[in-house]
Design an enzyme around this catalytic site. Sequence first.
Site, PDB file in Angstrom:
ATOM      1  N   GLU A   1       0.856  -1.180   0.000  1.00  0.00           N
ATOM      2  CA  GLU A   1       0.000   0.000   0.000  1.00  0.00           C
ATOM      3  C   GLU A   1       0.894   1.232   0.000  1.00  0.00           C
ATOM      4  OE1 GLU A   1      -4.060   1.589   2.183  1.00  0.00           O
ATOM      5  OE2 GLU A   1      -3.223  -0.357   2.707  1.00  0.00           O
TER       6      GLU A   1
ATOM      7  N   GLU B   1      -2.490   0.479  13.396  1.00  0.00           N
ATOM      8  CA  GLU B   1      -3.620   0.852  12.554  1.00  0.00           C
ATOM      9  C   GLU B   1      -4.938   0.545  13.242  1.00  0.00           C
ATOM     10  OE1 GLU B   1      -5.026   0.150   7.935  1.00  0.00           O
ATOM     11  OE2 GLU B   1      -3.740  -1.327   8.906  1.00  0.00           O
TER      12      GLU B   1
END
Length: 876
Positions: free
Chosen positions: A467, A744
């Site tokens: 990502e 996260e």
Amino acid sequence: MRVQPAPVSFEHLRSGLGIGVSAPRLSWTLPGHPLIQDAYELEISRGRDGETSCTGRVSGSEQRLVAWPGRPLASRERAGVRVRVWTDGAPSPSEWSEPGVVEAGLLEPCDWVAAPVGAAWPEDAEGTRRPSRVRRDFELTRPISRARLYITAHGLYEAEINGVRVGDDALSPGWTVYPQRLRYYTYDVTERLSLGANTIGGWLGDGWYRGKYGFDGGTRNIYGTDQSLIAQLEVVHDDGSTTVVATDGTWSAAPSPITESGLYEGEIFDARLHDPAWSTPDRPDADAGWTAVAVRQRDVRTLVAPQGPAVRCTEEVAPVSILRRDGGRLLLDFGQNLVGRLRITLDAPADTVVTLRHAEVLEHGELAVRPLREASSTDVYVSDGTGPQTWEPRFTLHGFRYAEIDGWPTAQLDPGAVVARVYHTDMRRTGWFECSDPLVNRLHENVVWSMRGNFVDLPTDCPQRDERLGWTGDIQVFAPTAAFLYDCAGMLDSWLVDVGIEQLPDGTVPWYVPVIPGEPMWTPIQPGAAWGDVSTLTPWLLYQRFGDADLLRRHFETGKKWVDLMDRLAGPTRLWDTGFQLGDWLDPAAPPDDPASGRTDKYLIATAYFAWSARHLARIAQTIGEDLQAHRYKTLADQVASAFRARWAHPDGLMRVDSPTAYALALQFELITSPAARKRAGDRLAELVLADDAKIATGFVGTPLLCDALTEAGHIDVAYSLLLQTQCPSWLYPVTQGATTIWERWDSMRPDGSLNPGGMTSFNHYALGAVADWLHRVVAGLEATSPGYRTIRFRPRPGGRIISAKARHETPYGTAAISWELVADTLNVDVTVPAGCTAELELPGQDPVSLAPGTHHASARISAGTLSPALAGEAC
């Protein structure tokens, strides 16, 4: 007292070499002096003959981003700028500062003669993506005065001259929207050259330009298929003549000893294929394996100079433990989750293959690679057997705390044989925080490390998996923290330019910038609240922290198009209640496989952000002199706020969506306005937090607002309870689990040591670390009250079990600092006000006190009733 200003700096850059504007703005500070400037004088010296011009005495206190006072710089022109000041009514000026040196880059398209060059063979065919190198020999026959290398690439580059690396930056030229903006760098290479034979060469890598990047296996050739160097070496001789060596058809190319390279994949280096003398003029096999280059095309109008610093290695970390595993594998723990790569030093027989694998955490004692998804994060070194060698990958980065080494040629690692080198955008550190609670200190340190790991040329979401994208919503909520910790103005200003470029014609701001065309997960691009609002909220935040009104002007149209789009989507109702939204992303109530399904209505969030962005756009318009636009968008903001209240708020302040995020938004975005309703909303927010045992019940949207909403509602004790909670979900739960960066997910790792089963689980993701801004402003009590910290509020608010705290920030004017300690029932406070600024000190139970530049001490008696229960017990 001898006063001497610090050397003048230019724009938001740490170095003036190769600046991309002809009239750079000037800044200076008065370090160590408690003074207010009354006037200044600037002197500019130009050219080889030392042409000098002075402004004369200019009345005023301006010392930040002062307009360039003389004729603009021409391309390549060099100037020294120094300043002296008059302070506090003194009749005589200060000493002159040491000169700051600025040198323009190539400002006009016609300055460029270089073309992209690279390998002529079909290097993009399947199975033949091996990187290449390019080089050229040249002669210099006249004495050298100075030399500059202007360089960039389609892909990534590292340059060498006569066998010596040029610069210390990494992953250059970085990632911009390449078709419209390709960054070039300028290097002073005078000392690299000599009379006679010379060689210049460049390593090339795919990077973001044509490497595999993005979700679901990634996308190749995002911007092109060629891997090319664009380099222009200009040598000025003592007689004033110039020799130019630019990339063209006279260069040669050969396959690189880097046989494979990718930002996700890692790098394979075969030392058997490497000639260390390849970029020197006295190499033994001058032309073996080298062939003519292919010359490609580039619109030189798209070449731009940097607005911020490059990516560099800023620290080296040694392993804290080394374990030998089955088969001779070595497991290294560096004690810190970081972003970078390993440097190894070894003496191995020829054909020895050493494999380096990376991961953030362990699972069952082995590298946990599932969270990496498609990013293999594996580097390989093949030895040539010629003796001790030191190697480090060039064109990749990994996010890791642990590394596994397979194939090491000896039973033990010598000290220094393996070191982790930390890489990120080389911003100047400007903010520090510390308090009496070691868990909170570790939380803050985790925030710093997550910012470092995710500020790699652009603000990314995570540094380890497939990502690593510039998510707009993540930086929107984290920007206040980022702007305190580091001078990120130039970097984020540059990235916001790309936000404007990637904005769709209808005003949609993509979820992440730069965009990867054709990503199936995000096609077509749709507008999303909190993410698109980076176009209004982040420029305003940067203006507040760095005082740059021109930044607001540059990005005003992007913000305006975004707010106008929300206006059209909402229509006459002024409610944005249609379309796809991420909502309060990663609300802990959301299931692992559906992180957008939080407990707060997505359209409540969308409408709240609509009102908040419109209000900020009005403020921006007023600041830059767009008075009609300011009135228009203030009226719009008021209308949206009214529609929000009618739809989601009761008259008494209670919300129809009974969630902490709903209340935090309504309070912090000024959507509930009457004092009675705000009090009831604040009380209900505190009730909800306490009913959940002060555990986190918010996601990306609500979390950054929560502690401020509670504090301003008179429930700072509840805010401290949230901060100091250690049960999951909470900020300190990861700390108790050994986290060294921000996770996260609140439960990226479960209490039993298992990983969150969701496919999106990162252990380095700064967004939820936005609470650090509250630590700086409220716990320590250091806050800017006008743009650029020209005025400052010192307002410490003790609570919880924290009995001391301190913060320091290098403002645009100098050091601002506060340190406080609670001893029995007395709060002792020391503050520093930078030169050129004024401050207000507000202690509990006392009226605010105005402070001039300098250091100050104060104390206040605190009654137990003003403290949270935990502190009240200690104070008494």
